[in-house]
Design a protein around this motif. Sequence first.
Motif, PDB file in Angstrom:
ATOM      1  N   LEU A 282       0.828  -1.206   0.000  1.00  0.00           N
ATOM      2  CA  LEU A 282       0.000   0.000   0.000  1.00  0.00           C
ATOM      3  C   LEU A 282       0.865   1.260   0.000  1.00  0.00           C
ATOM      4  N   ASN A 283       2.018   1.186   0.665  1.00  0.00           N
ATOM      5  CA  ASN A 283       2.967   2.300   0.610  1.00  0.00           C
ATOM      6  C   ASN A 283       3.460   2.519  -0.820  1.00  0.00           C
ATOM      7  N   CYS A 284       3.746   1.432  -1.524  1.00  0.00           N
ATOM      8  CA  CYS A 284       4.161   1.549  -2.927  1.00  0.00           C
ATOM      9  C   CYS A 284       3.062   2.193  -3.770  1.00  0.00           C
ATOM     10  N   TYR A 285       1.810   1.864  -3.462  1.00  0.00           N
ATOM     11  CA  TYR A 285       0.686   2.462  -4.186  1.00  0.00           C
ATOM     12  C   TYR A 285       0.636   3.968  -3.954  1.00  0.00           C
TER      13      TYR A 285
ATOM     14  N   PHE B 144      -1.531   2.757  10.411  1.00  0.00           N
ATOM     15  CA  PHE B 144      -0.648   3.855  10.801  1.00  0.00           C
ATOM     16  C   PHE B 144       0.399   4.103   9.719  1.00  0.00           C
ATOM     17  N   TYR B 145       0.993   3.046   9.198  1.00  0.00           N
ATOM     18  CA  TYR B 145       2.045   3.190   8.196  1.00  0.00           C
ATOM     19  C   TYR B 145       1.513   3.824   6.912  1.00  0.00           C
ATOM     20  N   VAL B 146       0.338   3.391   6.507  1.00  0.00           N
ATOM     21  CA  VAL B 146      -0.210   3.876   5.237  1.00  0.00           C
ATOM     22  C   VAL B 146      -0.864   5.247   5.388  1.00  0.00           C
ATOM     23  N   LEU B 147      -1.776   5.366   6.349  1.00  0.00           N
ATOM     24  CA  LEU B 147      -2.562   6.594   6.468  1.00  0.00           C
ATOM     25  C   LEU B 147      -1.794   7.729   7.140  1.00  0.00           C
TER      26      LEU B 147
ATOM     27  N   ILE C  78       0.362  11.307   5.202  1.00  0.00           N
ATOM     28  CA  ILE C  78       0.341  12.594   5.911  1.00  0.00           C
ATOM     29  C   ILE C  78       1.751  13.082   6.240  1.00  0.00           C
ATOM     30  N   LEU C  79       2.517  12.279   6.971  1.00  0.00           N
ATOM     31  CA  LEU C  79       3.787  12.760   7.500  1.00  0.00           C
ATOM     32  C   LEU C  79       4.906  12.829   6.465  1.00  0.00           C
ATOM     33  N   LYS C  80       5.019  11.839   5.626  1.00  0.00           N
ATOM     34  CA  LYS C  80       6.199  11.693   4.779  1.00  0.00           C
ATOM     35  C   LYS C  80       6.470  12.920   3.922  1.00  0.00           C
TER      36      LYS C  80
END
Length: 312
Positions: A77-80, A140-143, A148-150
Motif C-alpha cells: 500500500l505504501n508503494c501504491y 498507521f504506516y499507510v494513512l 500525511i507525514l512523509k
Amino acid sequence: MLTNRQATAPSPQVEAPRSIGMIVKAYIALTKPRIIELLLITTLPVMFLAAGGLPPLWTSISVMVFGTLSAGSANALNCYVDRDIDQKMRRTRRRPLARHQVSPRGALIFGIVLGVLSTVGLWVTTNWLAALLSTGAILFYVLVYSMILKRRTAQNIVWGGIAGCMPVMIGWAGITERLDWAPLVLFGVVFFWTPPHTWTLAMRYKEDYAAAKVPMLPVVATERRVILESIAYTWATVLCSLLLWPVANTTLFYPVVAAALGVMCLWEVHRLLARLNAGKTGVDLRPMRFFHWSNAYLALLFLAVAIDPLLA
C-alpha cells in the motif's frame, strides 16, 4: 480512503512482465521482502522472551506467517501511495509500480487482500490483541506516515517509525495475550533506533529525496544537525536497550551483549561527527557505514533477547 496520486508517463524502455513468473515476482517485490526480514528479526526473539524460553511452535509459525502478510500489506500500500515519487528516486525507481510492471489498481487490491488475510489469520490462530495491533500498524504506516507525514514534515520518520515498532508488540501479544513493560522497552529501542538508521540512508540519497520533494531531515537541515540528532537518538537507543535488564529480569548475558553492541554503535555514529569536524562532507562522511552497522546492531541485539531466556 487512499488518495489516487497522478503517476508520470511510463518510460519507453520499460516492458511489462511477459510471464506468470515475472508477474508473481513483481507482486512479491511490492511487499519489500528485505524490509520484512528486518521486521521479523524483532518479532521472533520477543516471543522467546515472552515465553521464557522456546515459544509454542504453532503460535510462532502463525505470528511469523501472518506478520509477514501484515508487513507485506503495509509495504504494498505504501508503494501504491508513493508510486509518483518512486519514479523520481534512483533508489526506488526500479520498484514494480515505478516500472509499470503492476497496475496501481492491482497493487491496491493486493495490499488490501494481504491486510485482511493477516488480520483474520492472527485473530483465528492467535488472539484478538495481536490481530488488532497488526491492523493498527498497517493503518498507521499507510494513512499516517505515507499519506500525511512523509511529504509534510522533516519529523516524518520519527513518528512514522512507530509502525516499524509494532512487530515487537505483536510478537509479545501473540504469546501472552496481553502487553507488558518488557515489550514497551523493546518498542522504545526500535523507536529510537529508526531515525538515525533512516537519516544516514537519506544522507546518501539526499538528492533523490530532494528531487521527490520529500522533506527528510538531511534535505532540509545541515549535516551537523543531522549527525547531532543521530547521535542523540543512538544514545537513547543504547540506554533504552539496557532497561530491559531490570524490567525483564534477564541474566547477565543480555546486558553485557547490549552494552558491547551499544559501544560499537556509538563509536560509529560519533565517527560521523569526527569526519565532519575534519572537513569531510557528502559521501566522504561515509554515512552508509553507520546505516549498515545499525542493521547489524538491531539483529544482534534481538538475537541476544532470544538467547537470554534459554540461559536462565
